[in-house]
Structures are given as C-alpha cells and as structure tokens.
Design an enzyme around this catalytic site. Structure first.
Site, PDB file in Angstrom:
ATOM      1  N   GLY A 423      38.542 -16.682 108.672  1.00 34.73           N
ATOM      2  CA  GLY A 423      39.545 -15.776 108.141  1.00 34.73           C
ATOM      3  C   GLY A 423      39.176 -15.053 106.869  1.00 34.73           C
ATOM      4  O   GLY A 423      40.040 -14.403 106.264  1.00 34.73           O
ATOM      5  N   GLY A 425      36.978 -12.597 106.721  1.00 36.72           N
ATOM      6  CA  GLY A 425      36.621 -11.214 107.015  1.00 36.72           C
ATOM      7  C   GLY A 425      35.181 -11.006 107.424  1.00 36.72           C
ATOM      8  O   GLY A 425      34.656  -9.900 107.249  1.00 36.72           O
ATOM      9  N   LYS A 426      34.545 -12.008 108.003  1.00 39.09           N
ATOM     10  CA  LYS A 426      33.139 -11.859 108.391  1.00 39.09           C
ATOM     11  C   LYS A 426      32.985 -10.846 109.520  1.00 39.09           C
ATOM     12  O   LYS A 426      32.115  -9.968 109.477  1.00 39.09           O
ATOM     13  CB  LYS A 426      32.576 -13.214 108.827  1.00 39.09           C
ATOM     14  CG  LYS A 426      32.595 -14.277 107.737  1.00 39.09           C
ATOM     15  CD  LYS A 426      31.918 -15.555 108.176  1.00 39.09           C
ATOM     16  CE  LYS A 426      32.632 -16.222 109.332  1.00 39.09           C
ATOM     17  NZ  LYS A 426      33.993 -16.680 108.983  1.00 39.09           N
ATOM     18  N   THR A 427      33.824 -10.963 110.549  1.00 36.18           N
ATOM     19  CA  THR A 427      33.701 -10.060 111.692  1.00 36.18           C
ATOM     20  C   THR A 427      34.114  -8.646 111.322  1.00 36.18           C
ATOM     21  O   THR A 427      33.430  -7.669 111.686  1.00 36.18           O
ATOM     22  CB  THR A 427      34.567 -10.573 112.861  1.00 36.18           C
ATOM     23  OG1 THR A 427      34.192 -11.903 113.166  1.00 36.18           O
ATOM     24  CG2 THR A 427      34.394  -9.693 114.079  1.00 36.18           C
ATOM     25  N   SER A 743      29.832 -35.930  96.811  1.00 33.93           N
ATOM     26  CA  SER A 743      30.331 -35.369  95.557  1.00 33.93           C
ATOM     27  C   SER A 743      31.396 -36.226  94.882  1.00 33.93           C
ATOM     28  O   SER A 743      31.817 -35.924  93.770  1.00 33.93           O
ATOM     29  CB  SER A 743      30.894 -33.965  95.802  1.00 33.93           C
ATOM     30  OG  SER A 743      31.969 -34.013  96.708  1.00 33.93           O
ATOM     31  N   LYS A 786      36.229 -25.633  94.167  1.00 36.44           N
ATOM     32  CA  LYS A 786      36.743 -26.800  93.452  1.00 36.44           C
ATOM     33  C   LYS A 786      37.370 -26.411  92.106  1.00 36.44           C
ATOM     34  O   LYS A 786      38.455 -26.900  91.746  1.00 36.44           O
ATOM     35  CB  LYS A 786      35.615 -27.806  93.228  1.00 36.44           C
ATOM     36  CG  LYS A 786      35.101 -28.435  94.519  1.00 36.44           C
ATOM     37  CD  LYS A 786      33.902 -29.339  94.261  1.00 36.44           C
ATOM     38  CE  LYS A 786      33.409 -29.965  95.567  1.00 36.44           C
ATOM     39  NZ  LYS A 786      32.229 -30.824  95.363  1.00 36.44           N
TER      40      LYS A 786
END
Length: 837
Positions: A423, A425-427, A743, A786
C-alpha cells in the site's frame, strides 16, 4: 489315304460353355509372353472350375482321359512354374526346341514331358539344367501364331521321373518312368483331420481373396484321396519353384498333403495380412476422400457467403508482413523457412495451423519499433511530483536515468526493484514512471507463478503453446522499449514445471537480455531497451542471484503526518469523485484524518485509509441521495457514527513501569510499534520460561541476555548465584502475534536487570538493538519506522545502536526534534541511562 485316328478320346466336359470361356481368357492373357511359359493365374484355386471337368462326381479321373503313356517322350522345358496332375493351363511356346517338341507330340500321341528349369535365367537349358521329376501332360489344343510361335493348352496326366535323356536335337527326348499313385486304403482319423484342415484352409484363402467358393469347395469336398487332393490344391497355390518341386517329387500321398497343408497355412497368414493392409489402406483412402469432399463443400459454402480467402492471397499477405516487420537477418531467415513449409502443406493440416499462428506472432511483435522518450527532465519531475508525495529517492533515481538517457541514447534499460510494505504505492509508481517517460506500460503479476513456461513460453510441440508473458507484454505494448512492471516478485514459486525465478535471471540481466530466447519463438529477441521495474514486500524470499541483478530501492511506510498530507492531496479527491460527491461537499480537518489513521487503520501503506475515507463518502452520498444538501462536515465527534467504534486502541504510555518491564521498539509490515517486555524473577532452581509466541532468534536473544546478566552480576549488584536460586519468566504481551528478530536484545537485558535489581526503568525511554556476548550493541533495521512509532506514542527519549545513526537522515527534521535519540555502542551504557535515578 484314310486319315489316322487319334488315340486320344475327346474330353467330355460337363460345363462346356464355362470351360470354353476360361480357355479363351487364358489365351488372351498370355498373348504377350515370349518367355516360353506364363505364370500361374493370379487368384489361388481359380482353375478348379476346369479341374472339375476332369473329375466325376466321386472325385476320380474321368475314364475318357487316355492314360496309356509311352516310355519315351519329347521334353518341354518351362521356367517359373511346376505342373501338377489334373492341372489345366495355357502355355506360350517360343523357344525353337520347345516348338519342335510340341509339333512332334502333336504328330504322335500328343503326350509331352514338362520339366522345370532349376535356373529360370538360362535361355537354352541343357539336360543338367532341368529337374529330373516332372509331369506328363496331354496337349489338348494348339494354335500357331504368324511369327511361328505356339499357344497350347495342356493337361497334367501323370507324374514321371527321367531315367535318362536320349537326345537333345532338334528337341530333348527322355526315357521316363511314370509314378503311379498308391492304392487307396481306408482313411485313418489322422488322414481325415489332415484332409479337413486342407479344405478349411482352402476355403479361408478363397474368402480372403474374395472368390466365390461354392463350386470350388464342392469339388474339394468330393475328393477323398490325400494324393489327389494334394495335387489339386498344390496346382493352384502360389509357391516358389523349389517348394513346388519338392511337393511334386514327394511320392507318399499323406506326406504330400502334409507339405501342401503347411503351405496353405502360410498362405492364409499372408492373405490375412494382405487383407488387413488393404483394409487399412482403404479406410485411410476413404477418410482422405471424405475430408477432401467436406473441405470442397466448405469452400463452396464460404464462396457463397462471400467469406472465401484465396490461399495464394494469404501467402502473399504473410510475405508482405514479414517484409514490413523489419526483423533481424537471422529471425527473417527462420520466418521465411517456416513460410516455405506452410506453402508446401495442405491448408487444413494441423501443422499448418501451428505454423500460421507462429508466423502471426513473428510478424506482430515489434522488432524495431520503439517509442521516443520524453527527455525533458523538468517536465518529468513535475509529473512525478503530481502523482506521488515524498519518495524523493525514487524520483531522483528516475530523473538520473532520464539524464543519462539524454546524454547517451544507446544505454541499456535499468532493472529497478521497489521494496516496501503493502500500500505504499510501488505499483502506481511504475505507471508514473511510464507516464513521465511517455512509454507504454505493462504490468505482469508474478504472485503464485510456478510454471517456467509463463516466462519463457511453451515449445511449439505442445497443444495450445504460446509465447511467455514477457513477449506477450511486448506485443500488447507494440514497442520494444516499454516499462514492464514485474509485480510481487518475492512471491514466485517453483514445482515440477520449473523455477520461474531462474528463468528471470536472463530477463533481468542487461548483459544477457539482448538475446533473450523465448521457447515458442525459438529466435533471440532484444529486451535491453525495455525498462523493468520489480516490486516486493520483502527481500528474504528472492533468490540471491536474482536479487544481485536488480537495483534495490526501499520505500518505507508513511508516517501519520505523511498519511494526512497524502489523504488531503489525493485520497479525498479520488473518493469523493468515485462516490458521486463534489470535492467541496466534504469538509474534513487534519485532526479527523489523524483519528481515522490511528483508530481505524494500522498499516504502513494507504489502502485501508482510502477504504475508510471511501466509507465516509458513501455515508454522505446516501444523505445527498435522500435530499440533504451539503457541504457535509466530518468531525472527530461524529466519526464514530460514520465508521463505528474504533478498531484499534492506541497503546497508552504507562506513566510508571514496575520493576522488570522495559519499552522496546519493533518493526512490523504495517510500520513501527512498541513492545513492553516483562521479566519476572521467582524463587526456584534456575529455570528459564519464555512466552508470547517468540521466534528462535528472539529466544536466543533472551538466553544471551541471561548470560550477560550472570557475567556482570556483581557490577549491577545482583547475586552471583541468581541463576541457581531463582526461576526467570520472560513474557512479551500481545501473545497472539508471532514475534522474532534480534532487535529486542537491548530491551531484554534492561528488563532482566530491572527485575533482578528491583529498580524500575524509565517509562519515557524506548530502545532497540542487537546484543552480543561480548557486550556489543549491533545495528538493526527499520529505524525510521521505530522512531516514528516512538514519537507518535509520546516517548521522550530513544536508544539506538551507534551504527544506525546514519538512518536518521530518512526521518523528517520536525519529527527528529520531538525526541532525544542517543547512540549506544556497548550494553553497559544502557542501564545507567534506562534506570530511574
């Protein structure tokens, strides 16, 4: 002078007309044979009609046939045939000695001894070239030809052996001994079985040859003597000369019939196989004729409908299409080769359809055509800014590519890989890149793909074969330099059909993809001008060789501040339009948007946020449809009426932490969050209990924390024997969620020391970092997410590994000013900063 009467009595024929017809037919068919003798009639047993005239109703020789045979007879040499008793056949006599022997026989008693040549190629046989056993025949009729040759009709009378040859000029003369048949004895069951078998085999041959068997079988059924039945059948069987001669020389009737029965069995097998072959050939011919007839009908129907398409015209169109395609030399050579194959095939053949489809693909793929890039850097930047907020690194990389492309037009297309949570916005970013370049865009989803043929295509030997999706995308775009987005590359699979990720190694290598070979096309295609963009959520599942070929660009999750900006700029406008509202009819302040983000969504991307905004718009659209007029203002007070009760409750920051609790920072696919790690020390025997769905790495971090506490027990004022006197229970709340990763090491040490010293930790301090047994604090990932989580939850201070300080550049300055970040290199530095003083 009174004419001498012939000693031969005329043959009484029961069926004169039929016998006469057969005789004329035989003479006519042998008119062109100048070798001295014709071959036997074509169909087996077809002379039995004539043999029937020699036998009476009991199957015995007619008494009218003269049987007083002289001991010295002229010899007629024949080749490629053996004459048996009761056999009637025409001969075409042409050799001088044979003509003299026939004429001499006609002037005496009409008897002649017929002997077969051992070697049929000898033109003038001598005594040694002839078999010594033959058949005495009576010349029934003779016809002289104008050129001196003779046509004769002979009838076998008795078998005979040559005692000696008397002379050879002007024809061969031999002294003979006739071989008489043994006297008939009562038939034994074995002989009866042999006779019946011979009759049945003869009937099979007749049926397989398509000959009417009623009259012939009547004759065979009337012959009960084995010798006569053997001669009758053997005279009409197709046999080689040595085999037929061996039967003729056999004197025992039963033995002779046994040899004949063996030959009958072989003839049945041959006839059955021949009949089967003819049947198969006939079926094939019938099918071919039927198909041809139907095709001609179909062609006529198409002509009447005006849908006919001339084959020559189609071939000419394919030739022109190949010329216009501007294929490389090697590719054009292959296309022309397949076209020549197509021209030589029947148009309705299945292979022709395969080749025609192949040529259609070859001519429709863009081999040279490519779109012109928009190399206006300022305009491209403007488009990227319009479509996406922030993500400056990605925009800079695209503008760098355009700049290099402008200076070096021959450069190869880059292989980019956008990595980030769902979600973000890569595509859609891929579409913006194609728009800024003015290139065609093709998206290809790889999620769940397990078949290598999806990438490389199917070979043309398979039914329904077609090129891979790479070539299909190139064809759909119509240019050889589109932007191809390989979506969800981290979700590729593999099974018995191959490994698609391995097939992508060639596609995503700029040094190799200029000769990419699709299995269907089977010719190289240049993919180096195409721009490939891959997307993934995580990199762990991508094979290392494939990942090495890509330039990884990370897209981190959005902060609350960024989500408000994006919603204000893009999401509200899009959802109001899709739900039938005007943009100015919805009034929503930033505080309301922030409440939607924190209480109704929990994600790194924007999909759920857009859904919730869409849900608000639908509620308002209903009010508008019911007649209520806008604008509609959505405040935090009315938000729960539109979206219901909040789905997520904000983690409340505890004002005071009890001993044994520390606040840690964690990364999730939906962004950063905080974890309260709890440690409880109880009297016991040194057991360590870990709960909260911890992964193996996190369990190992807990064990390393215990080891560190034991080693530094005196420094922290802890009993050196606590591991023998106390049980430790380490728990991480939100137990339904699996947790793993290194971590949490720093937080585990802090919580453990707090529990053992009974000193509480600072509730406004959050921390992250991996630990080693030597006390080093090692770097971890997800620092931006984080820190943003710590800020959103009101934390005042944060401890991070010193090597992660460089990651703070990704955090906006205004957010960095809201929290005090302290780098740490060793674990000993943590407790003095974490405990309440």
């Amino acid at each position: 002078m009174k004419k001498k009467k012939s000693p031969i009595k005329p043959l009484k024929l029961k069926r004169k007309e039929k016998a006469k017809k057969v005789t004329k037919k035989h003479f006519k068919s042998d008119a062109g044979n100048d070798q001295g003798l014709n071959k036997p009639p074509v169909s087996p047993l077809n002379v039995l009609h004539d043999a029937a005239d020699l036998l009476d109703e009991t199957g015995h020789m007619n008494e009218n046939i003269h049987t007083d045979i002289p001991s010295t007879l002229p010899v007629l040499a024949v080749r490629d045939i053996v004459v048996f008793n009761y056999m009637i056949l025409p001969l075409f006599v042409g050799r001088e000695k044979s003509v003299n022997a026939v004429e001499a026989s006609m002037t005496s008693d009409r008897y002649v001894l017929i002997l077969t040549q051992e070697d049929e190629s000898i033109e003038t046989p001598e005594h040694d070239d002839l078999y010594k056993t033959g058949t005495v025949c009576m010349i029934m009729r003779m016809l002289k030809m104008p050129d001196g040759r003779l046509k004769v009709l002979v009838q076998g009378v008795s078998r005979a052996k040559v005692k000696r040859f008397i002379g050879s000029e002007p024809f061969h003369v031999a002294e003979i001994r006739t071989i008489s048949e043994e006297e008939a004895e009562p038939i034994t069951p074995q002989q009866e079985a042999l006779i019946r078998s011979s009759r049945e085999q003869s009937e099979k041959i007749l049926s397989l040859r398509g000959i009417s068997s009623a009259d012939i079988m009547s004759v065979l059924n009337n012959v009960d003597e084995p010798g006569r039945l053997a001669d009758l059948i053997a005279s009409n069987l197709r046999m080689k000369v040595p085999v037929a001669q061996s039967i003729l020389e056999c004197e025992g009737p039963v033995e002779r019939l046994t040899l004949v029965n063996t030959q009958l069995t072989q003839e049945v097998e041959v006839a059955s196989m021949q009949n089967k072959i003819q049947s198969m050939a006939k079926e094939g011919m019938d099918k071919a004729q039927r198909d041809f007839y139907l095709r001609e009908q179909l062609k006529a129907i198409k002509n009447e409908l005006g849908e006919s398409h001339d084959e020559a015209e189609e071939m000419e169109e394919l030739k022109n299409a190949i010329k216009k395609a501007k294929m490389p030399k090697e590719v054009r050579k292959e296309a022309e080769k397949q076209l020549r194959r197509l021209e030589a095939m029947h148009p309705e053949a299945s292979e022709a359809t395969v080749i025609r489809t192949y040529l259609d693909w070859m001519t429709e793929i863009p081999w040279k055509k490519q779109s012109r890039d928009r190399l206006d850097i300022i305009e491209a930047k403007k488009i990227l800014d319009e479509d996406h907020y922030d993500i400056e690194k990605v925009k800079e990389r695209i503008l760098e590519y355009l700049s290099v492309r402008k200076l070096n037009p021959s450069m190869k297309g880059p292989i980019l890989c956008f990595v980030g949570p769902p979600g973000v916005g890569k595509t859609s970013l891929g579409r913006s890149i194609a728009r800024s370049l003015q290139r065609k865009f093709h998206r290809m989803s790889l999620g769940g793909m397990r078949d290598e043929a999806e990438i490389r295509g199917h070979r043309r030997t398979y039914i329904g074969s077609m090129p891979g999706r790479i070539i299909q995308g190139i064809k759909q775009c119509g240019t050889r330099n589109p932007v191809i987005m390989l979506d969800e590359i981290d979700k590729l699979g593999s099974d018995f059909r191959g490994d698609p990720s391995s097939a992508l190694l060639e596609v995503l290598d700029p040094e190799q993809n200029n000769t990419f070979t699709d299995h269907y096309l089977n010719v190289p295609y240049d993919l180096s001008k195409a721009m490939f963009i891959c997307t993934a959520n995580v990199l762990d599942s991508i094979p290392r060789p494939l990942l090495d070929r890509m330039e990884v660009i990370r897209l981190p999750g959005y902060t609350e501040h960024e989500k408000v900006k994006i919603a204000r700029r893009y999401l509200i406008a899009r959802q109001t339009k899709e739900n039938g509202l005007e943009e100015d009819e919805l009034i929503m302040n930033d505080e309301t948007l922030a409440k939607i983000i924190t209480e109704y969504t929990r994600e790194a991307g924007l999909r759920n946020l857009e859904r919730e905004i869409g849900s608000v718009c639908r509620k308002l659209a209903r009010k508008k449809a019911e007649g209520e007029k806008g604008p509609f203002e959505v405040t935090t007070e009315v938000l729960h009426k539109l979206l219901g009760i909040p789905r997520y409750l904000e983690d409340e920051k505890e004002k005071v932490l009890p001993p044994g609790v520390a606040v840690g920072l964690a990364w999730t696919p939906f962004g950063g969050t905080i974890l309260h790690i709890e440690v409880s020390a109880m009297p016991g025997k040194g057991k360590l209990l870990l709960t909260g769905q911890l992964g193996d790495v996190m369990k190992e971090s807990a064990q390393a924390a215990v080891s560190f506490a034991r080693r530094h027990a005196e420094e922290y004022g802890i009993s050196p024997t606590f591991h023998e006197e106390m049980d430790l229970h380490i728990h991480v709340p939100d137990g339904a969620t699996p947790k793993d990763g290194p971590s949490a090491g720093v937080t585990l040490v802090t919580a453990l020391v707090s529990a053992l010293t009974n000193i509480p930790a600072d509730p406004e301090l959050a921390m992250t970092g991996e630990i080693s047994l030597r006390g080093r604090v090692l770097p971890v990932g997800g620092i931006k997410e984080k820190i943003l989580a710590a800020v959103s939850l009101g934390m005042k201070r944060a401890l991070i590994p010193a090597q992660n300080m460089r990651d703070l550049e990704d955090i906006p300055d205004d957010l960095r000013a809201m929290i005090d970040i302290t780098p740490i290199e060793r674990i000993e530095e943590v407790w003095p900063k974490a405990k309440i003083k």
